[in-house]
Design a protein around this motif. Sequence first.
Motif, short mmCIF file in Angstrom:
data_model
loop_
_atom_site.label_atom_id
_atom_site.label_comp_id
_atom_site.label_asym_id
_atom_site.label_seq_id
_atom_site.Cartn_x
_atom_site.Cartn_y
_atom_site.Cartn_z
N LEU A 5 15.74 6.81 -0.79
CA LEU A 5 14.50 6.68 -0.06
C LEU A 5 14.06 5.22 -0.07
O LEU A 5 14.14 4.54 -1.09
CB LEU A 5 13.41 7.56 -0.67
N VAL A 6 13.59 4.74 1.05
CA VAL A 6 13.28 3.32 1.21
C VAL A 6 11.77 3.09 1.10
O VAL A 6 10.99 3.77 1.78
CB VAL A 6 13.77 2.80 2.58
N PRO A 7 11.35 2.16 0.25
CA PRO A 7 9.92 1.86 0.13
C PRO A 7 9.43 1.03 1.31
O PRO A 7 9.49 -0.21 1.29
CB PRO A 7 9.83 1.09 -1.19
N THR A 8 8.98 1.69 2.35
CA THR A 8 8.53 1.00 3.56
C THR A 8 7.34 1.75 4.12
O THR A 8 6.89 2.75 3.56
CB THR A 8 9.68 0.93 4.58
N ASN A 9 6.83 1.26 5.23
CA ASN A 9 5.69 1.90 5.89
C ASN A 9 6.11 2.21 7.32
O ASN A 9 6.39 1.28 8.07
CB ASN A 9 4.48 0.97 5.87
N PRO A 10 6.19 3.48 7.75
CA PRO A 10 5.76 4.68 7.03
C PRO A 10 6.69 5.06 5.89
O PRO A 10 7.88 4.75 5.92
CB PRO A 10 5.76 5.75 8.11
N LEU A 11 6.13 5.72 4.89
CA LEU A 11 6.82 6.00 3.64
C LEU A 11 7.23 7.47 3.58
O LEU A 11 6.38 8.36 3.63
CB LEU A 11 5.90 5.66 2.46
N ASP A 12 8.53 7.71 3.48
CA ASP A 12 9.05 9.07 3.32
C ASP A 12 9.20 9.33 1.83
O ASP A 12 10.13 8.81 1.20
CB ASP A 12 10.40 9.20 4.04
N VAL A 13 8.30 10.13 1.26
CA VAL A 13 8.30 10.29 -0.20
C VAL A 13 9.07 11.54 -0.66
O VAL A 13 9.30 11.71 -1.85
CB VAL A 13 6.85 10.38 -0.74
N TRP A 14 9.42 12.40 0.27
CA TRP A 14 10.02 13.67 -0.14
C TRP A 14 11.45 13.46 -0.62
O TRP A 14 12.24 12.79 0.01
CB TRP A 14 10.00 14.68 0.99
N GLY A 15 11.77 14.03 -1.74
CA GLY A 15 13.12 13.95 -2.28
C GLY A 15 13.55 15.31 -2.78
O GLY A 15 13.78 16.23 -2.02
N ARG A 16 13.57 15.47 -4.10
CA ARG A 16 13.99 16.75 -4.68
C ARG A 16 12.87 17.78 -4.69
O ARG A 16 13.10 18.95 -5.00
CB ARG A 16 14.47 16.52 -6.11
N GLY A 17 11.64 17.33 -4.35
CA GLY A 17 10.55 18.28 -4.28
C GLY A 17 9.96 18.63 -5.63
O GLY A 17 9.40 19.71 -5.80
N THR A 18 10.09 17.75 -6.61
CA THR A 18 9.52 18.01 -7.93
C THR A 18 8.37 17.03 -8.20
O THR A 18 8.35 15.92 -7.69
CB THR A 18 10.59 17.82 -9.02
N GLY A 19 7.45 17.45 -9.03
CA GLY A 19 6.33 16.60 -9.39
C GLY A 19 5.53 16.15 -8.17
O GLY A 19 5.17 14.98 -8.05
#
Length: 351
Positions: A5-19
Amino acid sequence: LDPGLVPTNPLDVWGRGTGTRQLFESCLAALADDDGVGVVAVGLDLVEEYDGDESYPLAIQTTLAATTKPLVVLSNVAAAVDQQQATRLRALGVPVLEGTDSGLRALRHLLDQAVPVEPRPPAVVDQKRAARWRARLTEGGLDTLASLALLNDYGLTVTRSVAAATLEDARASADSVGFPVVLKTDSPEFPHRSDVDGVRVGLVDDIALTNAYLDIAGRLGPRVIVQPQIVGGSEFALGLVRDPMLGPLVVVAVGGTLVEVVAERKVVLPPMSASTVATLLDGLPAASLLLGGVRGQAAADRAALERAVVAIGQLAVELGDSIDALDVNPLICGEADAVAVDCLVVRRSSG
């Protein structure tokens, strides 16, 4: 962020869905702390979670308490929004925008307000001048000479114009203003002269004038206007239009033969300050090009054009209730002035 996942704007934060809550809280905080971010928008379908999880709204509430920036939820599918969660967030001051199209439009409206809008100057009315022209408009329509006189009374420079109704008068008028001249029909039946081939420009001598007059008079009637030919300059169009809700509005556009070809125009509510008009002209790319000088022409007098626009705004303030439309086209902007060579005034109908 999870790997990939790339820290940019817009930010896609979804990954494994934990926490989820902690992940969103930290990422939203990072966005809100960034000086380059004006609005934090959470792209989220705010649906009801079957297991009762409230990680998303709780993360949004935490972020809201830690920032002064606008925080919104942008939902893609309006029909799926959990209205209970939406009501709770809205009560806290978080808009829940239902649907991508309308949501992005709402954000655009918000961001449009990021540039402070200069307050409009107070309306100042010259009562004697306004009463004089209201009376003229009540008596009947304004012909070409009267329309140009109206502009001149409000501070615009107008070209010298002489009316004629015979060939001999037209010849005498041309001699008085000096060749080369422009000849225009002045028949009230044809207010839009160019539509009926009622204008001849660049008439350099008596023979050219005679031929032009005989042609125009034979088709459109004997009444004509004779004007000196203005050489050089860029052409603009100024005018008034009436909006049923807002009243008279000032229109600025590229003029002359380009007015219908270059569909660039700006509309502004009068009265306007000089700085407002300057910003308005900056928003007309073709105007900037013409004012700067093209195809070997010298740069035009921008200040004169700005003064002319402000003057039309003042006319709108004083006579807007008496006029349905006004068209100044062209206004020729040269090196030292902006000169109105034609004007059409449509008085307001009793209905």
